[in-house]
Write a protein that holds these residues in place. Sequence first.
Motif, mmCIF file in Angstrom:
data_model
loop_
_atom_site.group_PDB
_atom_site.id
_atom_site.type_symbol
_atom_site.label_atom_id
_atom_site.label_comp_id
_atom_site.label_asym_id
_atom_site.label_seq_id
_atom_site.Cartn_x
_atom_site.Cartn_y
_atom_site.Cartn_z
ATOM 1 N N THR A 79 0.849 -1.197 0.000
ATOM 2 C CA THR A 79 0.000 0.000 0.000
ATOM 3 C C THR A 79 0.882 1.243 0.000
ATOM 4 O O THR A 79 2.028 1.219 0.473
ATOM 5 C CB THR A 79 -0.933 0.043 1.230
ATOM 6 O OG1 THR A 79 -0.152 0.115 2.428
ATOM 7 C CG2 THR A 79 -1.846 -1.167 1.271
ATOM 8 N N ARG A 111 -1.412 -0.928 -3.934
ATOM 9 C CA ARG A 111 -0.628 -0.847 -5.162
ATOM 10 C C ARG A 111 -0.065 -2.233 -5.451
ATOM 11 O O ARG A 111 0.493 -2.895 -4.570
ATOM 12 C CB ARG A 111 0.500 0.191 -5.040
ATOM 13 C CG ARG A 111 1.436 -0.036 -3.877
ATOM 14 C CD ARG A 111 2.441 1.101 -3.741
ATOM 15 N NE ARG A 111 3.313 1.235 -4.876
ATOM 16 C CZ ARG A 111 4.466 0.583 -5.023
ATOM 17 N NH1 ARG A 111 4.880 -0.246 -4.078
ATOM 18 N NH2 ARG A 111 5.216 0.776 -6.092
ATOM 19 N N GLU A 127 2.340 -4.354 -8.040
ATOM 20 C CA GLU A 127 3.289 -4.384 -9.152
ATOM 21 C C GLU A 127 3.005 -5.553 -10.080
ATOM 22 O O GLU A 127 3.325 -5.515 -11.262
ATOM 23 C CB GLU A 127 4.721 -4.464 -8.616
ATOM 24 C CG GLU A 127 5.137 -3.208 -7.848
ATOM 25 C CD GLU A 127 6.577 -3.290 -7.362
ATOM 26 O OE1 GLU A 127 7.207 -4.338 -7.599
ATOM 27 O OE2 GLU A 127 7.056 -2.317 -6.757
#
Length: 248
Positions: free
Chosen positions: A172, A178, A180
């Motif tokens: 985060t 988030r 990848e």
Amino acid sequence: PQNREGVSEIHQSDQTAKRRHSFYSCVLHREPFINSEVTNMNIKDVFLNGNELAELCNNIIKGLISKSDLADTQQKQILEYVKQKEIHEQRFINELLMANQGTTFDYWANTLINYRDSKMIIEWLTKEPDKITSPPRKTLKPPPKPLTFEGLFIDKKNAQKVKDILKVNGYTENGCWRSESGNKSEPMYAYYALKPLFVNGKITPQAKVFLTEFRLREDHISDRQKTNEPDDYNMSDFKRIFYDLIPK
């Protein structure tokens, strides 16, 4: 928009709703009550005004009046008067439903004495029994509180610990998830790895709270996907970073 008492906010709690005055003790229309159906009656030429209708309704609720005490014209005027009040109450219940998400029409219908009284009088006027009997009031549970991220956890302190661990490990950033890898199911891997820390509950609503806490949409993945428990391989990284929190 203003409500019927002129209050600028729509939202009213169930306690506020219970304190509202009965329609039948607070008359809203003081003009003589006349409509096309009543004007065609020949039984009585006297029409009841708002005060008189309200007083009769109060006496009906208290069981002080028999149907035989009322002329047909009076009964029809009272019935029309109370039906208007019932419609007024239904609109008010709809406002309460919009302002109190998670509540039901039945909850407010049983809570609001004005609505119950209207229904009782209509039943008394349209059905055979001569005496009105007030049904016993139900003991109502308060509306369910919205589920929160902290509320997912048996130990509420773990909520912040989980957020800190996800942040430190790069999952985060500024409270947002988030990824990848680009794997949309990744947040659900974390959810299922943490499930031993959660209170018992339905997976779909819990998962939606988990997703929205990290600024993801409830429909980030489908409800069907939410209920598909991932295998240990997919959860392995999250089980590793949450190792100290998860019961052994």
